[in-house]
Design a protein around this motif. Structure first.
Motif, mmCIF file in Angstrom:
data_model
loop_
_atom_site.group_PDB
_atom_site.id
_atom_site.type_symbol
_atom_site.label_atom_id
_atom_site.label_comp_id
_atom_site.label_asym_id
_atom_site.label_seq_id
_atom_site.Cartn_x
_atom_site.Cartn_y
_atom_site.Cartn_z
ATOM 1 N N GLU A 1 99.030 37.536 96.805
ATOM 2 C CA GLU A 1 99.856 38.400 97.642
ATOM 3 C C GLU A 1 99.134 39.730 97.884
ATOM 4 O OE1 GLU A 1 104.302 40.429 97.845
ATOM 5 O OE2 GLU A 1 103.651 39.391 96.024
ATOM 6 N N LEU A 2 99.161 40.148 99.133
ATOM 7 C CA LEU A 2 98.628 41.448 99.506
ATOM 8 C C LEU A 2 99.794 42.348 99.880
ATOM 9 C CD1 LEU A 2 96.250 43.361 100.187
ATOM 10 C CD2 LEU A 2 96.305 42.408 102.510
ATOM 11 N N GLN A 3 99.932 43.488 99.181
ATOM 12 C CA GLN A 3 100.973 44.464 99.476
ATOM 13 C C GLN A 3 100.352 45.661 100.202
ATOM 14 O OE1 GLN A 3 102.771 45.509 95.756
ATOM 15 N NE2 GLN A 3 104.051 43.672 95.664
ATOM 16 N N VAL A 4 101.041 46.133 101.243
ATOM 17 C CA VAL A 4 100.610 47.295 101.995
ATOM 18 C C VAL A 4 101.534 48.449 101.637
ATOM 19 C CG1 VAL A 4 100.157 48.284 104.268
ATOM 20 C CG2 VAL A 4 99.745 45.845 103.856
ATOM 21 N N PHE B 1 82.531 25.674 106.359
ATOM 22 C CA PHE B 1 83.792 24.925 106.467
ATOM 23 C C PHE B 1 84.976 25.687 105.876
ATOM 24 C CE2 PHE B 1 80.238 21.937 105.919
ATOM 25 C CZ PHE B 1 80.301 21.278 107.140
ATOM 26 N N VAL B 2 84.827 26.984 105.605
ATOM 27 C CA VAL B 2 85.895 27.792 105.008
ATOM 28 C C VAL B 2 86.703 28.486 106.111
ATOM 29 C CG1 VAL B 2 86.408 29.764 103.531
ATOM 30 C CG2 VAL B 2 84.654 28.133 102.850
ATOM 31 N N ARG B 3 88.071 28.454 105.963
ATOM 32 C CA ARG B 3 88.942 29.255 106.835
ATOM 33 C C ARG B 3 90.064 29.838 105.981
ATOM 34 N NH1 ARG B 3 93.653 26.636 108.138
ATOM 35 N NH2 ARG B 3 93.736 24.385 107.717
ATOM 36 N N TRP B 4 90.786 30.831 106.557
ATOM 37 C CA TRP B 4 91.847 31.522 105.817
ATOM 38 C C TRP B 4 93.207 31.245 106.461
ATOM 39 C CZ3 TRP B 4 91.789 34.479 101.376
ATOM 40 C CH2 TRP B 4 90.528 34.748 100.817
ATOM 41 N N GLU B 5 94.240 31.285 105.565
ATOM 42 C CA GLU B 5 95.636 31.152 106.014
ATOM 43 C C GLU B 5 96.445 32.327 105.461
ATOM 44 O OE1 GLU B 5 97.187 27.406 104.823
ATOM 45 O OE2 GLU B 5 96.052 26.260 106.322
ATOM 46 N N GLN B 6 97.382 32.859 106.295
ATOM 47 C CA GLN B 6 98.335 33.883 105.858
ATOM 48 C C GLN B 6 99.728 33.281 105.948
ATOM 49 O OE1 GLN B 6 98.694 37.254 108.426
ATOM 50 N NE2 GLN B 6 99.816 38.500 106.925
ATOM 51 N N ASN B 7 100.389 33.291 104.802
ATOM 52 C CA ASN B 7 101.709 32.653 104.724
ATOM 53 C C ASN B 7 101.648 31.223 105.225
ATOM 54 O OD1 ASN B 7 102.835 35.077 103.747
ATOM 55 N ND2 ASN B 7 103.158 35.835 105.846
ATOM 56 N N GLY C 1 101.469 39.830 102.804
ATOM 57 C CA GLY C 1 101.852 38.429 102.734
ATOM 58 C C GLY C 1 101.024 37.678 101.726
ATOM 59 N N LEU C 2 101.135 36.321 101.780
ATOM 60 C CA LEU C 2 100.426 35.440 100.876
ATOM 61 C C LEU C 2 99.195 34.874 101.588
ATOM 62 C CD1 LEU C 2 103.435 33.506 99.279
ATOM 63 C CD2 LEU C 2 102.129 35.375 98.279
ATOM 64 N N TYR C 3 98.043 34.993 100.929
ATOM 65 C CA TYR C 3 96.782 34.539 101.516
ATOM 66 C C TYR C 3 96.168 33.441 100.648
ATOM 67 C CZ TYR C 3 96.756 38.557 104.692
ATOM 68 O OH TYR C 3 97.065 39.465 105.677
#
Length: 1405
Positions: free
Chosen positions: A234-237, A180-186, A215-217
């Protein structure tokens, strides 16, 4: 219970029932089972009813508040009633508003309830179907799991990643919520693709990162209620720095356990600059993910395996490589499988009282557990419901209530399955018109043991032949209503063995006979009680041992089933294989780990349970080997051989077996220049290779070498450094070698020892030597030997022959100049050790150099049953005993059994040597010599060592069985020790049974101490075949069993033995008959028959008068006939008196007036004549001698009037073997006995009728002399004295027992000596009869007839008086007025025997 219970169906009904049993097979899963047609029109046999599940419930994962459907549907006619169980308890669905039963039988839960303290819906569900008049079946068990409240065990954290690299964001929740886990970006749903991946645990992987990935995850859990969010990160590239960085794992694989058929993902994410590439391998095999349909390389480098199988299990390695460096990580994948059926139970027809078995074979990992259900209820194992062969259900003694549906349910941690079958109890078919057999007669238990009983009976009175009758044996425990049945295997068989009974338990048996019309009357119940078992624990079942480490082994077992009382403790015995010292430890639980063991060594374990009565029965030995480890010792006997200026050959032997600690997989050779000790090179060779040529070395340079052994665990210790110096220049091999410097030959009777020295020019390569030899020419045969060898023995030559020998050295160019010698082998009669015999020596031999000092301090250390380590010291070395030159040692060893054993030799370059391949429990002698160049030492002083014992590797031999005379229910088993005892025999076990094919645990056993080679077994059943096997044991364990020997006991008790028949078996008793008194009545023929009646006293008296009158007449006739045949001269009488009878049956002393004919009495049943000795000797000992019936039974003798001093007279010649004796008895239907008259003996020296191991050579016939003054005759007649001097330990002769004759012989009584007799204990005896054994077909089971001579029976000494001196014999015969020719007596005795047969016919008429 009716006599017809359990009987077989007669006629056509039996045929159709067999067809039904074949047709009643279970249909494939999910399909209706086929209905079987009735056996015949009008038959009342019911058919199997289709009754099975169409759909079964499956494991389900749900969330709180959602609805769930557990599917279930069953088929039968009419439709069955469906119910549900939760956790083993029926659900009441009538008043439940949340759970209801759907129309097809499925269970519907409208809203799942689940909280921390209230979980009413979570659990195990089972569907139960019940059919009218059919029974009940249950479905597989399904697990309903409700996901708990969301909890984050790890959350994403802020991070940065270089462009083009891989980033991971962690989010871990409880396992049941992972789906039941999913991910969101921003705060927007994140779309997954080939570059962005969610691992099974919830972790997010972003490969080949771009600016858009910043972005924010956060991760979200949606489990039915409001969604739960993790913290945002936050993930920075970052831009590519274009500089390298170290490789690191961001995510490593971990150990996984998955079920076959599932999808598996092994995570592996690495980061570094340059960006790494990831590849996978399984064990040592590289995985090709590009071409495989089931293997996929996911984003970041993770490995996906779809539809995993058991073959996919193993250790996987993830290897990351960026060109600068390589890193790897590993993890093990374990694949488990749910249960599946390999064999399912099948529908079965049966009758009451029968035994049936439902088969159920399952597979799965871990191994499934199996339980049985009957009509929905658990089957509890009991005396009549047993689990056999791990999973099969056996039902014993069927009754009507056993009918119904039986299901086998298999379950492990990853699933469960069920399969069922129907049992129908048939009614017995009515008997057809015709007579039924009456009850079988004389039902008896012929063999009663603790756990089995053998029944025998006679045919019914209504059908005395009974060839076409079959029988059923019904039996039950006393007081139990459930009756079982055992049928005979083929018509006419009248015996059955009932197995698997309980000790000390009363059983009731009855037998019925069946013919073509049906089952007949039942016999009267026979009440039999099995023998009690010793009140000691039985062997602990399921003893297992597995190695826990290189030095420890864990042993487990279960509680004995036949404990006979509470188990107090256990004693675990263990022993290293090949040693004789057994250790033990007390254990109170059902497992124990033994520590401190040797590495990679095999140990044997056994367990003995103790109760209040003492130790029980030991388990069988189980053997297991400890795990391997690196070797703990270096290789042995390292030697170096300089081949040329650039190469050195290394030779070695493996480390001692006890220090190898595993299978040697290879050897590592390290070598270096002696001047540069820090710089070395290595060479690896396989484990089977024991030499290696090291090439590419420098000229004239000293090198150091050492060798270490390898196992799969690593490298063991290395040998000490050994030095060798390469040649400055290579030896010359452009030309052949020069002539050897010397050649010596030493001739023996059938061999010549050749020795030589090498050529004087040592600069030419010598590869070996060629030895040629032949009679008159050296070119007949050629033998080539190694260049190191300096001597050779030419074998298999002819004595007294002139041989020419040539010796040539050779290399790769060719053979050099030969050197010649000639020698004459010695004659057969020459056994002296004279010096060599040389003729025409063309060269003068070079004198031998000064010999070296022999090795000292030779010691033999015993390592195992076949290995001895030899060590010694060399006084010609320095005090440190370090070898720095090219000397080598020759080790030789031998055993003195047999005495002519030859020496074996081996060479060594160190001060020790490991001698292998020896015989167990054998004494060996060892000696060593040293050789250096042309100099050799003498052999050292001898060292001795005896190898350890080993379990016997051959069974006891010469097993024979004979009946004890006078006791037909008692037999005597004789044997000889095993030929390969491999140690001192500590005991024997005799197994016997009436069924040669019975399991060995069903045989009756008799233990015997190790110093006994004979044993009596009593109380056997008459006229019954028995089979015997023997097993020997020494301190190491039990050896193999002998072949089965068959023996049939007599038909009835033999009562034809009169009191003096046992006289020879009682100490101090002679052959004189006891006073029978005036009231004595000889037993009449048939008096011993169990069905006969005794003869009246009047008939006995009349018969006695007739017999006595007839005997008196016969005696008068014999006396007159003998007197009329006297026509020999006095000189001939002297010659005959000087001859010794071969069988020693008569010796005469005193005057003729002392010779009286024997008084005869008659044993009427066997019509046996025996002498009543009227001698004044108080203790005469008399055995009987068979009287030949006709001249064909005796080997013809020489002419009695022949005067040659070298002719043998009055002797029955030839040697009769044991086989010929038994063959004679079988052919003539008689049991002759050897009768030997003896002078008075001490009371303790008795003659026993026992089988003998002594064989009587034909050469033991005694030689007659014509005159006692003739020197040759005297020499010939002194055979006894000479044989006694040659072999003072010779065993005394024994009296042979032969099969008895219905008409036994009588013998002339011995004449008592006037003075003390002279004894010669070494007097040999010879069988009277010489018969050739018939050629019989040899069967696999040996057969021993009554009275067959057993070669293995220890001989019982019989002291035979020696022949009188020649002068005394002459004097005795001069005083005697009467003398009988032996030939004349033989004829008269044969005639008398014929008269007795006629008398027998008259008296029985």
């Amino acid at each position: 219970m009716a006599a017809e219970r359990g009987a077989r169906l007669p006629g056509a009904a039996s045929f159709w029932l067999g067809c039904l049993l074949l047709l009643g097979r279970r249909a494939p899963a999910g399909a209706a089972r086929s209905n079987s047609a009735p056996p015949s029109p009008g038959a009342s046999v019911r058919t199997f009813t289709p009754f099975h599940f169409l759909v079964e419930p499956a494991d389900t994962l749900s969330v709180r508040g959602s609805s769930v459907v557990l599917n279930c549907s069953a088929y039968s006619e009419p439709p069955p009633k469906i119910e549900w169980k939760k956790d083993g308890t029926f659900l009441n669905l009538v008043s439940d508003d949340r759970r209801q039963l759907l129309a097809d039988g499925s269970l519907f839960i409208s809203s799942v309830v689940h909280s921390k303290h209230n979980k009413p819906d979570e659990g195990y569900y089972q569907c139960v179907a019940t059919g009218d008049s059919l029974g009940t079946i249950v479905s597989r068990t399904a697990k309903l799991t409700v996901a708990g409240l969301p909890r984050f065990t790890s959350q994403p954290e802020p991070s940065s990643v270089y462009s083009g690299s891989t980033a991971i964001l962690n989010c871990e929740v409880n396992a049941d919520l992972v789906p039941f886990v999913r991910w969101e970006q921003n705060k927007q749903p994140l779309l997954l693709d080939d570059r962005v991946l969610k691992l099974p645990g919830g972790t997010l992987v972003i490969a080949n990162a771009t600016e858009g990935d910043g972005g924010l995850y956060r991760c979200v859990v949606e489990s039915g209620g409001p969604p739960k969010y993790s913290e945002e990160a936050e993930l920075q590239v970052l831009p590519d720095p274009e500089v390298s960085s170290n490789l690191v794992f961001l995510k490593q694989p971990s150990a996984l356990v998955r079920v076959a058929g599932q999808r598996v993902v092994l995570p592996c994410v690495a980061a570094g600059l340059p960006a790494p590439t990831v590849r996978w391998r399984k064990q040592e095999e590289a995985l090709d993910t590009a071409s495989s349909e089931r293997l996929t390389l996911l984003a970041g480098g993770s490995l996906e395996i779809s539809d995993v199988t058991e073959d996919d299990a193993g250790i996987y390695f993830c290897v990351a490589d960026n060109g600068n460096e390589t890193i790897e990580a590993s993890a093990e994948l374990t694949v488990q499988t749910p249960p599946e059926f390999l064999k399912q139970p099948t529908n079965t027809y049966a009758h009451e009282s029968m035994d049936i078995v439902f088969e159920c074979e399952v597979a799965g990992k871990p191994t499934p557990t199996v339980k049985w259900v009957k009509n929905g209820d658990m089957v509890i194992p009991s005396d009549y419901f047993k689990i056999v062969k791990e999973h099969n259900l056996q039902v014993l003694g069927l009754v009507k209530s056993d009918e119904g549906f039986y299901q086998c349910i298999a379950e492990n941690d990853f699933g469960n399955v069920q399969a069922g079958a129907q049992l129908i109890i048939l009614e017995h078919a009515p008997a057809t018109t015709g007579p039924l057999p009456s009850a079988p007669r004389d039902v008896v238990a012929s063999l009663v043991s603790t756990r089995f009983i053998k029944l025998t009976w006679r045919t019914p009175a209504s059908e005395p032949h009974g060839d076409n009758l079959t029988y059923s044996v019904f039996y039950t425990r006393e007081g139990v209503a459930r009756e079982r049945v055992e049928n005979t295997s083929h018509p006419g068989e009248m015996q059955v063995t009932i197995q698997n009974l309980l000790p000390a338990t009363v059983y009731l048996f009855r037998v019925t006979a069946q013919n073509k019309h049906g089952s007949g009357e039942s016999s009267a119940p026979l009440r039999v009680e099995t023998q009690p078992e010793v009140q000691l624990p039985g062997p602990a079942p399921n003893i297992r041992a597995h190695a826990a480490s290189p030095t420890s082994i864990t042993v487990t077992w279960e509680t004995p089933l036949s404990g006979n009382g509470e188990i107090q403790n256990y004693k675990l015995y263990y022993m290293e294989r090949g040693t004789e010292r057994e250790q033990d430890v007390d254990v109170s639980s059902l497992s124990y780990t033994v520590n401190g063991l040797k590495k990679y060594t095999e140990y044997s374990f056994r367990v003995v349970a103790y109760n209040k009565h003492g130790p029980g029965v030991s388990t069988e030995d189980v053997a297991v080997r400890t795990l391997s480890d690196v070797p703990s010792a270096a290789p042995q006997n390292l030697s170096l051989e300089v081949r040329n200026s650039k190469s050195v050959m290394t030779h070695w032997q493996p480390p001692p077996p006890t220090t190898q600690n595993g299978q040697i997989t290879g050897y590592k050779i390290r070598y270096r220049k002696a001047s540069r000790k820090s710089d070395f090179a290595e060479a690896l060779v396989p484990g089977t290779q024991l030499s290696q040529l090291i090439e590419g070395l420098d000229r004239g340079t000293e090198y150091n070498f050492r060798v270490a052994a390898l196992t799969i665990n690593g490298t063991g210790p290395a040998t000490d450094w050994l030095s060798a110096e390469t040649f400055e220049s290579d030896l010359d091999e452009t030309r052949v070698p020069e002539v050897p410097s010397s050649l010596h030959v030493r001739p023996l009777v059938t061999s010549i020892v050749v020795s030589w020295t090498p050529p004087e020019n040592q600069n030419i390569v010598v590869r070996g030597y060629a030895i040629g030899y032949g009679v008159g020419s050296p070119h007949a045969q050629t033998i080539k030997v190694d260049y190191k060898q300096r001597y050779y023995t030419i074998e298999n030559l002819d004595p007294s022959s002139h041989y020419v020998i040539t010796l040539k050295a050779f290399n790769n160019v060719g053979e050099g100049i030969p050197l010649y010698e000639s020698a004459v082998t010695r004659p057969h009669t020459d056994t002296s050790e004279v010096d060599l015999f040389v003729v025409n020596a063309p060269y003068t031999p070079v004198p031998d150099p000064t010999p070296m000092m022999p090795p000292v301090g030779v010691q033999a250390s015993i390592l195992s049953h076949d290995t001895i380590r030899l060590t010694w010291a060399d006084n010609s070395l320095s005090k440190h005993q370090k070898i720095t030159d090219s000397r080598y040692y020759t080790v030789r060893w031998k055993t003195n059994i047999p005495a002519n054993t030859k020496y074996k030799n081996a060479n060594a370059t160190t001060l020790s040597y490991l001698v292998t391949g020896l015989k167990p429990n054998t004494l060996y002698e060892f000696s060593v010599m040293v050789t250096k160049g042309r100099r050799s030492s003498t052999w050292s002083m001898t060292a001795h060592g005896t190898t350890f014992e080993l379990v016997p590797t051959s069974p006891p031999k010469d097993v024979t069985v004979v009946s004890k005379e006078g006791k037909p229910r008692t037999i005597i088993v004789n044997w000889q020790p095993p030929s390969e005892a491999n140690g001192k025999i500590t005991g024997y076990i005799i197994y016997y049974s009436t069924d040669v094919n019975a399991e060995i645990h069903d045989w009756v056993i008799e233990p015997v101490v190790g110093n006994r080679l004979t044993h009596q077994i009593q109380e056997l059943t008459l006229d019954t075949p028995y089979y015997f096997k023997i097993q020997a044991r020494n301190s190491k364990g039990m050896g193999p069993m002998s072949e089965a020997v068959q023996f049939r006991t007599p038909k009835a008790d033999s009562s034809d033995k009169m009191p003096n028949d046992q006289a020879s078996g009682s100490a101090g008793k002679g052959s004189r008959l006891p006073d029978l008194g005036s009231d004595y009545k000889p037993p009449m023929s048939g008096s011993n028959s169990p069905h006969g009646s005794p003869t009246s006293p009047l008939d006995s008296n009349m018969l006695l008068v007739v017999i006595v009158s007839a005997v008196a007449t016969v005696v008068v006739v014999v006396t007159v006939a003998v007197l009329c045949t006297r026509r020999t001269t006095s000189h001939q009488k002297k010659k005959r008196a000087a001859c010794k009878s071969v069988n020693g049956s008569h010796k005469y002393k005193g005057n003729s007036k002392d010779v009286k004919p024997p008084d005869l009495w008659i044993h009427h049943e066997r019509l046996e004549l025996k002498p009543i000795d009227k001698s004044p000797d108080p203790n005469p000992i008399m055995t009987d001698t068979p009287i030949p019936r006709n001249s064909q039974d005796i080997t013809p003798v020489d002419n009695p009037l022949d005067g040659s001093a070298h002719q043998r007279r009055n002797s029955y010649r030839g040697h009769e073997s044991e086989d010929s004796m038994s063959t004679l008895a079988g052919r003539r239907g008689m049991r002759p006995k050897m009768m030997m008259p003896f002078d008075s003996q001490p009371p303790q020296q008795s003659v026993r009728n026992t089988p003998s191991t002594d064989t009587m050579p034909a050469s033991s016939s005694q030689t007659c002399c014509t005159d006692h003054q003739d020197p040759e005759g005297a020499t010939s007649s002194s055979y006894l004295a000479s044989s006694q001097e040659e072999d003072p330990g010779q065993s005394l002769p024994t009296a042979h027992v032969r099969p008895s004759h219905p008409l036994k012989s009588f013998a002339v009584p011995a004449i008592p000596p006037p003075g003390p007799p002279t004894y010669d204990p070494a007097l040999p005896s010879t069988p009277l009869l010489s018969q050739q054994a018939l050629n019989h077909h040899i069967h696999s089971v040996k057969t021993a007839s009554i009275g067959t001579l057993g070669r293995s029976r220890p001989p019982v000494p019989v002291v035979v008086p020696s022949a009188p001196e020649v002068q005394e014999t002459t004097r005795m015969l001069e005083d005697s007025e009467s003398s009988y020719e032996p030939d004349e007596l033989t004829k008269e005795m044969a005639h008398l025997e014929g008269l007795m047969k006629d008398l027998n016919a008259i008296t029985t008429a």
